[in-house]
Scaffold this motif. Sequence first.
Motif, short mmCIF file in Angstrom:
data_model
loop_
_atom_site.label_atom_id
_atom_site.label_comp_id
_atom_site.label_asym_id
_atom_site.label_seq_id
_atom_site.Cartn_x
_atom_site.Cartn_y
_atom_site.Cartn_z
N ARG A 104 4.14 3.98 4.77
CA ARG A 104 2.93 4.13 5.81
C ARG A 104 2.19 5.51 5.50
O ARG A 104 1.02 5.64 5.67
CB ARG A 104 3.42 3.93 7.37
CG ARG A 104 3.62 2.56 7.61
CD ARG A 104 3.85 2.55 8.92
NE ARG A 104 5.23 2.69 8.71
CZ ARG A 104 6.23 2.50 9.87
NH1 ARG A 104 5.77 2.04 10.86
NH2 ARG A 104 7.41 2.30 9.50
N LEU A 105 2.96 6.51 5.09
CA LEU A 105 2.40 8.00 4.85
C LEU A 105 1.28 7.65 3.65
O LEU A 105 0.44 8.49 3.61
CB LEU A 105 3.57 8.87 4.52
CG LEU A 105 4.36 9.10 5.61
CD1 LEU A 105 5.45 10.29 4.96
CD2 LEU A 105 3.81 9.73 6.55
N ALA A 106 1.70 6.81 2.52
CA ALA A 106 0.78 6.69 1.52
C ALA A 106 -0.91 6.56 1.83
O ALA A 106 -1.66 6.68 1.16
CB ALA A 106 1.28 5.66 0.59
N THR A 107 -0.99 5.73 2.97
CA THR A 107 -2.38 5.51 3.14
C THR A 107 -2.75 6.11 4.63
O THR A 107 -3.90 5.64 4.99
CB THR A 107 -2.36 3.87 3.57
OG1 THR A 107 -1.38 3.58 4.33
CG2 THR A 107 -2.08 2.99 2.23
N CYS A 108 -1.98 6.90 5.12
CA CYS A 108 -2.42 7.61 6.13
C CYS A 108 -3.61 8.84 6.11
O CYS A 108 -3.52 9.52 4.96
CB CYS A 108 -1.27 8.65 6.65
SG CYS A 108 -1.52 9.17 8.31
#
Length: 166
Positions: A104-108
């Motif tokens: 989820r951090l990748a698209t945050c």
Amino acid sequence: AKPKHHTALSYGELPAIMAALREKEHVSALCLRFTILTAARSGEARGAMWNEIDEARKTWTVPADRMKAGREHKVPLCDEALALLKVMRQRQNDARHVVTKLDRLATCAHVFPGLRGGLLSDVAVTKTLRAVAPGVTVHGFRSSFRQWGAETTSFPSNVLELALAH
């Protein structure tokens, strides 16, 4: 309303706090360092978005709707603040290649995301600070900045107040 004062450190104590924070690699420690370096309010730093950062111009533009005074605030970024941003960008890029909860951090859009990819909690940052400086508040670093500016620079008082978005 009567002003509320937050427990602050003398700016002379700040190098030791920053050194202790540099030993920690979690997002809340990186966010706290960024907060101190930019003299920002905790919520402003925790809510920082990638689209607010201009690395080429070394600025962070906080939009009016996230500012206490309701006015856009442009913050110059020092080399250490830019280095923190680089670390966070690399972590988010690395997360794109890992299939875990961290993906989820990748698209945050947040620079300093919480565990679930949203806003990093105030509690996480406060807990990090208490581990290295019990009794000090995150907001108190703004007072430390103001004291440092008044005692060690030749900037006029109104410039220091503008830097704090007052």
